[in-house]
Design an enzyme around this catalytic site. Structure first.
Site, PDB file in Angstrom:
ATOM      1  N   TYR A  90     -44.756  26.479 -29.652  1.00 25.86           N
ATOM      2  CA  TYR A  90     -45.430  27.468 -30.492  1.00 25.86           C
ATOM      3  C   TYR A  90     -45.787  26.820 -31.815  1.00 25.86           C
ATOM      4  O   TYR A  90     -44.956  26.139 -32.422  1.00 25.86           O
ATOM      5  CB  TYR A  90     -44.504  28.665 -30.733  1.00 25.86           C
ATOM      6  CG  TYR A  90     -45.097  29.737 -31.629  1.00 25.86           C
ATOM      7  CD1 TYR A  90     -46.191  30.484 -31.219  1.00 25.86           C
ATOM      8  CD2 TYR A  90     -44.548  30.016 -32.884  1.00 25.86           C
ATOM      9  CE1 TYR A  90     -46.735  31.467 -32.039  1.00 25.86           C
ATOM     10  CE2 TYR A  90     -45.078  30.998 -33.710  1.00 25.86           C
ATOM     11  CZ  TYR A  90     -46.169  31.728 -33.283  1.00 25.86           C
ATOM     12  OH  TYR A  90     -46.694  32.706 -34.095  1.00 25.86           O
ATOM     13  N   ASP A 109     -44.704  19.093 -35.394  1.00 26.88           N
ATOM     14  CA  ASP A 109     -44.534  20.429 -35.972  1.00 26.88           C
ATOM     15  C   ASP A 109     -43.044  20.651 -36.174  1.00 26.88           C
ATOM     16  O   ASP A 109     -42.309  20.950 -35.236  1.00 26.88           O
ATOM     17  CB  ASP A 109     -45.126  21.504 -35.046  1.00 26.88           C
ATOM     18  CG  ASP A 109     -44.995  22.896 -35.654  1.00 26.88           C
ATOM     19  OD1 ASP A 109     -44.355  23.033 -36.717  1.00 26.88           O
ATOM     20  OD2 ASP A 109     -45.539  23.855 -35.061  1.00 26.88           O
ATOM     21  N   LYS A 151     -40.243  27.644 -42.744  1.00 23.62           N
ATOM     22  CA  LYS A 151     -38.856  28.133 -42.628  1.00 23.62           C
ATOM     23  C   LYS A 151     -37.913  27.578 -43.715  1.00 23.62           C
ATOM     24  O   LYS A 151     -38.044  27.984 -44.858  1.00 23.62           O
ATOM     25  CB  LYS A 151     -38.365  27.915 -41.202  1.00 23.62           C
ATOM     26  CG  LYS A 151     -39.255  28.741 -40.256  1.00 23.62           C
ATOM     27  CD  LYS A 151     -38.871  28.798 -38.817  1.00 23.62           C
ATOM     28  CE  LYS A 151     -39.765  29.798 -38.110  1.00 23.62           C
ATOM     29  NZ  LYS A 151     -40.548  29.308 -37.001  1.00 23.62           N
TER      30      LYS A 151
HETATM   31  C1  LIG Z   1     -42.122  29.565 -36.782  1.00 23.37           C
HETATM   32  C2  LIG Z   1     -42.966  28.458 -36.338  1.00 23.37           C
HETATM   33  C3  LIG Z   1     -44.329  28.381 -36.672  1.00 23.37           C
HETATM   34  C4  LIG Z   1     -45.044  29.488 -37.394  1.00 23.37           C
HETATM   35  O1  LIG Z   1     -44.529  29.682 -38.681  1.00 23.37           O
HETATM   36  P1  LIG Z   1     -44.812  31.096 -39.415  1.00 23.37           P
HETATM   37  O2  LIG Z   1     -44.199  30.909 -40.769  1.00 23.37           O
HETATM   38  O3  LIG Z   1     -44.141  32.132 -38.576  1.00 23.37           O
HETATM   39  O4  LIG Z   1     -46.271  31.286 -39.477  1.00 23.37           O
HETATM   40  C5  LIG Z   1     -45.034  27.254 -36.308  1.00 23.37           C
HETATM   41  N1  LIG Z   1     -44.452  26.255 -35.624  1.00 23.37           N
HETATM   42  C6  LIG Z   1     -43.144  26.297 -35.280  1.00 23.37           C
HETATM   43  C7  LIG Z   1     -42.545  25.143 -34.540  1.00 23.37           C
HETATM   44  C8  LIG Z   1     -42.366  27.406 -35.594  1.00 23.37           C
HETATM   45  O5  LIG Z   1     -41.091  27.459 -35.199  1.00 23.37           O
END
Ligand SMILES: *Cc1c(COP(=O)(O)O)cnc(C)c1O
Length: 428
Positions: free
Chosen positions: A144, A238, A266
Site C-alpha cells: 500500500y 516506501d 507516521k
Molecule cells: C500509511 C502508509 C501510507 C499512507 O500514509 P497516509 O499518511 O495514510 O497517507 C503509504 N505507504 C505506506 C507504506 C503506509 O504504511
C-alpha cells in the site's frame, strides 16, 4: 464489555460522515462489531468513551512509538502552538528536522516535507517520472502506498499484468502505467522490465506492513537494486510505516540495499500529520522551484507538526538501543502468541522486526500477498473480538501490522499472551 456510548456515537457519525469514519479501516468492517470511539490515550493505553481501557497495539496505525500523550512531544507541540499555528513561510525548525533526517541516511542529500504518507509517495513518484522522463512504474501486489490514483491498483491474480484500478473513480487511463509484480519474486519484476522500456521506478515497502507483516528477503532487495540499475529506473523505498520503526534507520538499518528515494510518514510526525520524501540531490533538485517537477502544500512543513516530528526523532536518537529492546518485546509477544495458539491446535505464522510485528492465522509461511490471502480471516475476526473483551486493542484486520511502543512493559506483553491463550481456547 459495555460499548453503549460508542454504539450511539457511531450511529450519529454515520448520518454525517460516510460509513461514520474518515478512513475506511477504522470501521471494523472485516472483524464485525462497532468501532470504539476514543476518549483519550495515556502511555500504552487507550480509553474509549464508555470508560473501557485497552493495551494499544495499533498506536494510531504506527506513529506513536513512545505511546500516547508522550510528555516530550506534548511539550514541543505546546511551545510551538503558542507562537502561531501556521505561516506559509519558512521556519527554522523545518531545516533542523531536514538536517537531522539527512544526517541519518546515506544518499539522503535533501528532503521535502508534506502532510501525509499519501502525498509523500505521490510526489516521489512524480519526481521519479520527471527525473527519468519515463511514465511506467512497478508496484507490488499487497503493498500500500496511499490512496493516490496511480497507486490504487488492485493486486491481480498473480499474473504480471498492467494494473486495473481497484476503485471506481480511478480512470484506467491513470493506472495503465502501473505494472504489478509479486513480492519476493524477482522473476515477476524481470517480466515487467521485459514488457516495458518506459519504467521510471520500482516502489516497494521493503518491510511490507499493509498485507500483514511480510518482510522482503535480503537477496530479493539486492536483485531489485541491480535490476533498477541495469534498466536506469529509480528504486523507491516506501518507509512510511517501517521508517524509524523497524530500526532507527528503518529498513536501511536492517538490509544492505540502498534506495534512490525514500518516503516517510507516521513516526516522522510523532502523531501530527507529516510526510516526507528525500534522496540524492541530483534527483531532489528537479523539484520546483529549482527544477521543473511541480509539488507544493499550504501546510507543508507546518511548524507545530515539525516540532512534534523533531521532538520524536531526537528522542529516538537519544534512546540508543531502543529498537533492540522493542524487538525483544515484539518477539516475546509473537512467540508467546504462537505457542498459546499451538496449544489449542491453531497454527500461527509470526514475525517481528524492531517495533513491528505480525501474525497470520495460516499453517504455511507468508511471503507475498497471495500467501497472505490464504489466511483464516474468520478466526482472526473471532480473535480480535475476544481480545477486545479482554482489554487488548489489535488492528481490526488480518492484513495489518502491530506495533510495540517504548512504554509497553514485559508484564503487559505477558498479560496479552495469557488473555490470548484464553481467547484461542474459546474460538478454536
Ligand atoms: C500509511 C502508509 C501510507 C499512507 O500514509 P497516509 O499518511 O495514510 O497517507 C503509504 N505507504 C505506506 C507504506 C503506509 O504504511
Amino acid at each position: 464489555m459495555n460499548c453503549e456510548k460508542s454504539i450511539k456515537a457511531f450511529q450519529k457519525a454515520q448520518v454525517v460522515i460516510p460509513g461514520g469514519v474518515d478512513s475506511p479501516v477504522r470501521a471494523f468492517k472485516s472483524v464485525g462489531g462497532t468501532p470504539l470511539f476514543i476518549k483519550k490515550g495515556k502511555g500504552a493505553y487507550l480509553v474509549d468513551i464508555d470508560g473501557n481501557k485497552y493495551v494499544d497495539f495499533v498506536q494510531s496505525w504506527g506513529p506513536l512509538i513512545f505511546g500516547h500523550a508522550d510528555k516530550t512531544i506534548e511539550k514541543a507541540v505546546i511551545k510551538a502552538v503558542k507562537n502561531g499555528l501556521s505561516f506559509g513561510a519558512p521556519t527554522k525548525v523545518e531545516t533542523k528536522l531536514a538536517s537531522l533526517i539527512c544526517s541519518m541516511f546515506e544518499g539522503m542529500d535533501k528532503v521535502r516535507f508534506v502532510s501525509s504518507g499519501t502525498e509523500a509517495v505521490m510526489s516521489a513518484i512524480r519526481l521519479a517520472r520527471g527525473y527519468t522522463n519515463r511514465d511506467d512504474i512497478v508496484k507490488f501486489e499487497g503493498c500500500y502506498h496511499g490512496h493516490s490514483d496511480s497507486l490504487l491498483v488492485q493486486a491481480g491474480s498473480g499474473a504480471v499484468t498492467f494494473g486495473t484500478p481497484s476503485s471506481p473513480g480511478v480512470p484506467s487511463d491513470l493506472t495503465k502505467h502501473t505494472l504489478l509484480a509479486k513480492y519476493n519474486d524477482i522473476k515477476s519484476v524481470k517480466k515487467c522490465f521485459q514488457n516495458s522500456k518506459n519504467i521510471a521506478c520500482v516502489i516497494i515497502e521493503p518491510i511490507a506492513g499493509n498485507m500483514g507483516f511480510v518482510p522482503a528477503d535480503a537477496k530479493f532487495l539486492e536483485e531489485l537494486r541491480a535490476l533498477c540499475d541495469k534498466h536506469g529506473a529509480l528504486l523507491i523505498f516506501d518507509e512510511v510505516m517501517s521508517g524509524f520503526r523497524a530500526s532507527l534507520k528503518g529498513a536501511q538499518g536492517v538490509y544492505e540495499t540502498k534506495p534512490d528515494l525514500v518516503t516517510f510518514g507516521k513516526v516522522i510526525g510523532g502523531g501530527m500529520p507529516v510526510g516526507a520524501f528525500g534522496g540524492w540531490a541530483e534527483i531532489m533538485d528537479k523539484l520546483s522551484p529549482d527544477g521543473p517537477v511541480y509539488q507544493a502544500g499550504t501546510l507543508s512543513g507546518n511548524p507545530v507538526a515539525m516540532s512534534a516530528g523533531l521532538a520524536s526523532l531526537e528522542k529516538l536518537i537519544a534512546h540508543e538501543g531502543l529498537h533492540v529492546e522493542l524487538e525483544v518485546k515484539a518477539k516475546r509477544l509473537v512467540e508467546g502468541l504462537k505457542s498459546a495458539a499451538l496449544a489449542e491446535g491453531i497454527a500461527l505464522q509470526v514475525g517481528a522486526i524492531g517495533s513491528m510485528f505480525g501474525f497470520f492465522f495460516n499453517d504455511k509461511p507468508v511471503k507475498n500477498f497471495d500467501d497472505a490471502l490464504t489466511s483464516n480471516t474468520k478466526l482472526f475476526a473471532a480473535f480480535h473480538q475476544g481480545m477486545l473483551k479482554e482489554g487488548f486493542y489489535f488492528a481490526c484486520s488480518q492484513f495489518e501490522t502491530g506495533f510495540i511502543s517504548s512504554v509497553m512493559s514485559d508484564e503487559m506483553i505477558d498479560e496479552t499472551i495469557e488473555a490470548a491463550a484464553k481467547v484461542f481456547k474459546e474460538i478454536k
